[in-house]
Design a protein around this motif. Structure first.
Motif, short mmCIF file in Angstrom:
data_model
loop_
_atom_site.label_atom_id
_atom_site.label_comp_id
_atom_site.label_asym_id
_atom_site.label_seq_id
_atom_site.Cartn_x
_atom_site.Cartn_y
_atom_site.Cartn_z
N SER A 111 0.84 -1.20 0.00
CA SER A 111 0.00 0.00 0.00
C SER A 111 0.87 1.24 0.00
O SER A 111 2.07 1.18 0.26
CB SER A 111 -0.94 0.01 1.21
OG SER A 111 -0.20 0.11 2.41
N ASN A 112 0.25 2.37 -0.29
CA ASN A 112 0.94 3.65 -0.27
C ASN A 112 0.53 4.41 0.98
O ASN A 112 -0.64 4.42 1.35
CB ASN A 112 0.60 4.49 -1.51
CG ASN A 112 1.20 3.88 -2.75
OD1 ASN A 112 2.34 3.46 -2.74
ND2 ASN A 112 0.42 3.82 -3.82
N ASP A 126 5.34 10.56 0.23
CA ASP A 126 4.62 9.30 0.09
C ASP A 126 5.60 8.13 0.14
O ASP A 126 6.73 8.23 -0.36
CB ASP A 126 3.87 9.27 -1.24
CG ASP A 126 2.83 10.37 -1.34
OD1 ASP A 126 2.57 11.02 -0.32
OD2 ASP A 126 2.28 10.57 -2.44
N THR A 179 5.90 3.64 -0.16
CA THR A 179 5.29 2.36 -0.49
C THR A 179 5.66 1.39 0.62
O THR A 179 6.83 1.29 0.99
CB THR A 179 5.78 1.84 -1.85
OG1 THR A 179 5.43 2.81 -2.85
CG2 THR A 179 5.14 0.51 -2.19
#
Length: 141
Positions: free
Chosen positions: A87-88, A95, A97
């Protein structure tokens, strides 16, 4: 039918050096059942470091838990024993990962009272960096 509940969230994180940090949040939130799944909703606080965010937890068949955080920081986690999900994680700092591997998922919620707990033991890896072992307990009181 939505009901108000006291919710206690305890998160324990252990880094690769074995150092542990614990965060505990007790707050008022909502609990309800919809289309055969349970839902828990609560606002994050300064204590969790995610003030301005709302967390929604969906429990499906007592063997899959989805956590969606929206607001100042946003992330979607899926916890399913023995499975990996990517998910991010969106924050004010950028941001990331992440990969989540769920080792243990134990859900005990009473159909009659709506009280109970969720225990999750999982590994978290931020791609290109940090790896931690985590325990998350959510208690509905």
């Amino acid at each position: 039918m939505k009901s108000t509940r006291m919710i206690r969230v305890i998160g324990i994180q252990q880094n690769s050096d074995g150092e542990e940090s614990t965060i505990e949040l007790t707050t008022e939130g909502s609990f309800y059942k919809k289309n055969g799944s349970y839902y828990i909703l609560y606002d994050e606080s300064e204590i969790s470091g995610m003030e301005g965010s709302t967390t929604r937890i969906k429990i499906e068949n007592n063997n899959k838990v989805s956590m969606k955080r929206s607001g100042a920081s946003a992330v979607d986690f899926i916890f399913e024993q023995g499975k990996k999900y990517e998910s991010n994680y969106m924050t004010a700092y950028g941001d990331f990962t992440m990969k989540v591997t769920t080792n243990v998922l134990d859900v005990e919620i009473s159909e009659e009272t709506g009280k109970g707990k969720i225990d999750i033991d999982y590994d978290l890896k931020i791609l290109g960096g940090v790896r931690t072992s985590n325990k998350l307990q959510i208690q509905l009181m």
